[in-house]
Design a protein around this motif. Structure first.
Motif, PDB file in Angstrom:
ATOM      1  N   THR A  12      12.733 -16.620 -11.460  1.00  0.00           N
ATOM      2  CA  THR A  12      12.381 -15.386 -10.765  1.00  0.00           C
ATOM      3  C   THR A  12      10.913 -15.059 -11.021  1.00  0.00           C
ATOM      4  OG1 THR A  12      14.630 -14.553 -10.928  1.00  0.00           O
ATOM      5  CG2 THR A  12      12.895 -12.920 -10.566  1.00  0.00           C
ATOM      6  N   PHE A  13      10.177 -14.806  -9.946  1.00  0.00           N
ATOM      7  CA  PHE A  13       8.761 -14.440 -10.053  1.00  0.00           C
ATOM      8  C   PHE A  13       8.696 -12.964 -10.409  1.00  0.00           C
ATOM      9  CE2 PHE A  13       4.883 -12.662  -8.334  1.00  0.00           C
ATOM     10  CZ  PHE A  13       3.933 -13.553  -8.771  1.00  0.00           C
ATOM     11  N   PHE A  14       7.840 -12.630 -11.380  1.00  0.00           N
ATOM     12  CA  PHE A  14       7.693 -11.244 -11.804  1.00  0.00           C
ATOM     13  C   PHE A  14       6.235 -10.995 -12.162  1.00  0.00           C
ATOM     14  CE2 PHE A  14       8.034  -7.599 -14.626  1.00  0.00           C
ATOM     15  CZ  PHE A  14       8.952  -6.822 -13.950  1.00  0.00           C
ATOM     16  N   ARG A  15       5.657  -9.933 -11.575  1.00  0.00           N
ATOM     17  CA  ARG A  15       4.270  -9.561 -11.873  1.00  0.00           C
ATOM     18  C   ARG A  15       4.139  -8.042 -11.737  1.00  0.00           C
ATOM     19  NH1 ARG A  15       0.259 -13.341  -9.101  1.00  0.00           N
ATOM     20  NH2 ARG A  15       1.021 -14.695 -10.731  1.00  0.00           N
ATOM     21  N   THR A  16       3.277  -7.452 -12.572  1.00  0.00           N
ATOM     22  CA  THR A  16       3.075  -6.006 -12.567  1.00  0.00           C
ATOM     23  C   THR A  16       1.644  -5.680 -12.147  1.00  0.00           C
ATOM     24  OG1 THR A  16       4.721  -5.724 -14.303  1.00  0.00           O
ATOM     25  CG2 THR A  16       3.184  -3.917 -13.989  1.00  0.00           C
ATOM     26  N   TYR A  17       1.505  -4.621 -11.342  1.00  0.00           N
ATOM     27  CA  TYR A  17       0.212  -4.167 -10.835  1.00  0.00           C
ATOM     28  C   TYR A  17       0.054  -2.694 -11.184  1.00  0.00           C
ATOM     29  CZ  TYR A  17       1.352  -8.252  -8.055  1.00  0.00           C
ATOM     30  OH  TYR A  17       1.744  -9.501  -7.673  1.00  0.00           O
ATOM     31  N   ASP A  18      -1.120  -2.301 -11.638  1.00  0.00           N
ATOM     32  CA  ASP A  18      -1.406  -0.914 -12.005  1.00  0.00           C
ATOM     33  C   ASP A  18      -2.259  -0.253 -10.935  1.00  0.00           C
ATOM     34  OD1 ASP A  18      -0.022  -1.028 -14.461  1.00  0.00           O
ATOM     35  OD2 ASP A  18      -1.728  -1.994 -15.416  1.00  0.00           O
ATOM     36  N   SER A  19      -1.721  -0.177  -9.714  1.00  0.00           N
ATOM     37  CA  SER A  19      -2.480   0.361  -8.593  1.00  0.00           C
ATOM     38  C   SER A  19      -1.530   0.794  -7.485  1.00  0.00           C
ATOM     39  CB  SER A  19      -3.451  -0.689  -8.060  1.00  0.00           C
ATOM     40  OG  SER A  19      -4.180  -0.178  -6.974  1.00  0.00           O
ATOM     41  N   TYR A  20      -2.031   1.618  -6.577  1.00  0.00           N
ATOM     42  CA  TYR A  20      -1.240   2.037  -5.425  1.00  0.00           C
ATOM     43  C   TYR A  20      -1.333   1.017  -4.281  1.00  0.00           C
ATOM     44  CZ  TYR A  20      -5.608   3.495  -3.286  1.00  0.00           C
ATOM     45  OH  TYR A  20      -6.875   3.515  -2.758  1.00  0.00           O
ATOM     46  N   ASN A  21      -2.148  -0.039  -4.466  1.00  0.00           N
ATOM     47  CA  ASN A  21      -2.191  -1.112  -3.460  1.00  0.00           C
ATOM     48  C   ASN A  21      -2.563  -2.432  -4.125  1.00  0.00           C
ATOM     49  OD1 ASN A  21      -4.926  -0.796  -3.896  1.00  0.00           O
ATOM     50  ND2 ASN A  21      -5.452  -0.656  -1.751  1.00  0.00           N
ATOM     51  N   THR A  40       0.853  -1.186   0.000  1.00  0.00           N
ATOM     52  CA  THR A  40       0.000   0.000   0.000  1.00  0.00           C
ATOM     53  C   THR A  40       0.891   1.238   0.000  1.00  0.00           C
ATOM     54  OG1 THR A  40      -1.733  -1.118   1.251  1.00  0.00           O
ATOM     55  CG2 THR A  40      -1.808   1.277   1.209  1.00  0.00           C
ATOM     56  N   ASP A  41       0.587   2.162  -0.898  1.00  0.00           N
ATOM     57  CA  ASP A  41       1.223   3.479  -0.926  1.00  0.00           C
ATOM     58  C   ASP A  41       0.235   4.445  -0.294  1.00  0.00           C
ATOM     59  OD1 ASP A  41       2.248   5.976  -1.443  1.00  0.00           O
ATOM     60  OD2 ASP A  41       2.249   5.754  -3.619  1.00  0.00           O
ATOM     61  N   LYS A  42       0.532   4.891   0.927  1.00  0.00           N
ATOM     62  CA  LYS A  42      -0.381   5.778   1.646  1.00  0.00           C
ATOM     63  C   LYS A  42      -0.530   7.140   0.970  1.00  0.00           C
ATOM     64  CE  LYS A  42       1.783   4.327   5.470  1.00  0.00           C
ATOM     65  NZ  LYS A  42       2.309   4.398   6.833  1.00  0.00           N
ATOM     66  N   SER A  43       0.457   7.541   0.159  1.00  0.00           N
ATOM     67  CA  SER A  43       0.361   8.821  -0.539  1.00  0.00           C
ATOM     68  C   SER A  43      -0.480   8.701  -1.814  1.00  0.00           C
ATOM     69  CB  SER A  43       1.762   9.321  -0.915  1.00  0.00           C
ATOM     70  OG  SER A  43       2.315   8.555  -1.975  1.00  0.00           O
ATOM     71  N   ARG A  44      -0.744   7.478  -2.240  1.00  0.00           N
ATOM     72  CA  ARG A  44      -1.508   7.163  -3.453  1.00  0.00           C
ATOM     73  C   ARG A  44      -0.871   7.736  -4.722  1.00  0.00           C
ATOM     74  NH1 ARG A  44      -7.830   6.571  -2.198  1.00  0.00           N
ATOM     75  NH2 ARG A  44      -7.607   5.439  -0.255  1.00  0.00           N
ATOM     76  N   GLY A  45       0.423   7.951  -4.690  1.00  0.00           N
ATOM     77  CA  GLY A  45       1.127   8.480  -5.846  1.00  0.00           C
ATOM     78  C   GLY A  45       1.675   7.416  -6.778  1.00  0.00           C
ATOM     79  N   THR A  46       1.519   6.163  -6.393  1.00  0.00           N
ATOM     80  CA  THR A  46       2.042   5.060  -7.207  1.00  0.00           C
ATOM     81  C   THR A  46       1.096   4.773  -8.367  1.00  0.00           C
ATOM     82  OG1 THR A  46       3.217   4.052  -5.365  1.00  0.00           O
ATOM     83  CG2 THR A  46       2.626   2.607  -7.188  1.00  0.00           C
ATOM     84  N   HIS A  47       1.672   4.687  -9.566  1.00  0.00           N
ATOM     85  CA  HIS A  47       0.890   4.343 -10.758  1.00  0.00           C
ATOM     86  C   HIS A  47       1.054   2.876 -11.117  1.00  0.00           C
ATOM     87  CE1 HIS A  47      -0.131   8.445 -11.671  1.00  0.00           C
ATOM     88  NE2 HIS A  47       1.120   8.772 -11.462  1.00  0.00           N
ATOM     89  N   GLN A  48       2.269   2.369 -10.912  1.00  0.00           N
ATOM     90  CA  GLN A  48       2.547   0.992 -11.303  1.00  0.00           C
ATOM     91  C   GLN A  48       3.613   0.413 -10.383  1.00  0.00           C
ATOM     92  OE1 GLN A  48       4.638   0.064 -15.113  1.00  0.00           O
ATOM     93  NE2 GLN A  48       2.697  -0.925 -15.615  1.00  0.00           N
ATOM     94  N   VAL A  49       3.445  -0.880 -10.053  1.00  0.00           N
ATOM     95  CA  VAL A  49       4.420  -1.604  -9.242  1.00  0.00           C
ATOM     96  C   VAL A  49       4.742  -2.902  -9.961  1.00  0.00           C
ATOM     97  CG1 VAL A  49       4.900  -2.683  -7.012  1.00  0.00           C
ATOM     98  CG2 VAL A  49       3.378  -0.708  -7.115  1.00  0.00           C
ATOM     99  N   SER A  50       6.024  -3.158 -10.145  1.00  0.00           N
ATOM    100  CA  SER A  50       6.471  -4.442 -10.671  1.00  0.00           C
ATOM    101  C   SER A  50       7.151  -5.173  -9.527  1.00  0.00           C
ATOM    102  CB  SER A  50       7.441  -4.263 -11.831  1.00  0.00           C
ATOM    103  OG  SER A  50       6.795  -3.649 -12.913  1.00  0.00           O
ATOM    104  N   MET A  51       6.593  -6.321  -9.146  1.00  0.00           N
ATOM    105  CA  MET A  51       7.144  -7.093  -8.040  1.00  0.00           C
ATOM    106  C   MET A  51       8.009  -8.214  -8.587  1.00  0.00           C
ATOM    107  SD  MET A  51       5.309  -9.034  -4.833  1.00  0.00           S
ATOM    108  CE  MET A  51       4.322 -10.134  -5.830  1.00  0.00           C
TER     109      MET A  51
END
Length: 128
Positions: free
Chosen positions: A66-75, A47-58
């Motif tokens: 290697t596990f890799f997944r992308t999310y288009d959200s702040y949480n 969770t990004d409490k500032s809600r400034g995240t557009h995309q996260v690649s884990m």
């Protein structure tokens, strides 16, 4: 003598800058990352409490692949089948979160899994 002093001053200045604490650690308080192991499953909550995240690649390293997944959200919350806990501890499976953020730009957070019920691992803030 003057030339030696002129050479030493930049070296000292560089060492001082390198050894001063970075303000980047204050940004880790904007992010909640919980990574736990329970049975044969690992769960990652971000969770990004500032809600400034557009995309996260884990990225979860140290696995056969290697596990890799992308999310288009702040949480997000994701459960991944993992199997048995690692023989050499969770440090061999670091979790890297590559984040695109409004004000911080492109950053990376690094953390580790913990067994369910254990305190969460520290979050390391990295600027590429």
């Amino acid at each position: 003598m003057t030339k030696k002093i002129l050479l030493i001053i930049p070296v000292i200045a560089l060492l001082v800058v390198m050894l001063l604490p970075s303000n980047d650690t204050e940004y880790t308080s904007d992010f909640d990352v919980y990574a736990t192991y329970d049975g044969a499953t690992v769960e990652v909550q971000f969770t990004d409490k500032s809600r400034g995240t557009h995309q996260v690649s884990m990225e979860i390293q140290g696995m056969k692949e290697t596990f890799f997944r992308t999310y288009d959200s702040y949480n997000f919350t994701d459960s991944i089948h993992f199997g048995a806990p690692p023989q050499y501890g969770w440090g061999v499976h670091p979790i890297l979160l590559h984040i695109t953020h409004d004000t911080l730009g492109n950053i990376t957070l690094k953390t580790e899994f913990r067994d369910l019920g254990q305190p969460q691992a520290d979050i390391i803030f990295v600027r590429p």
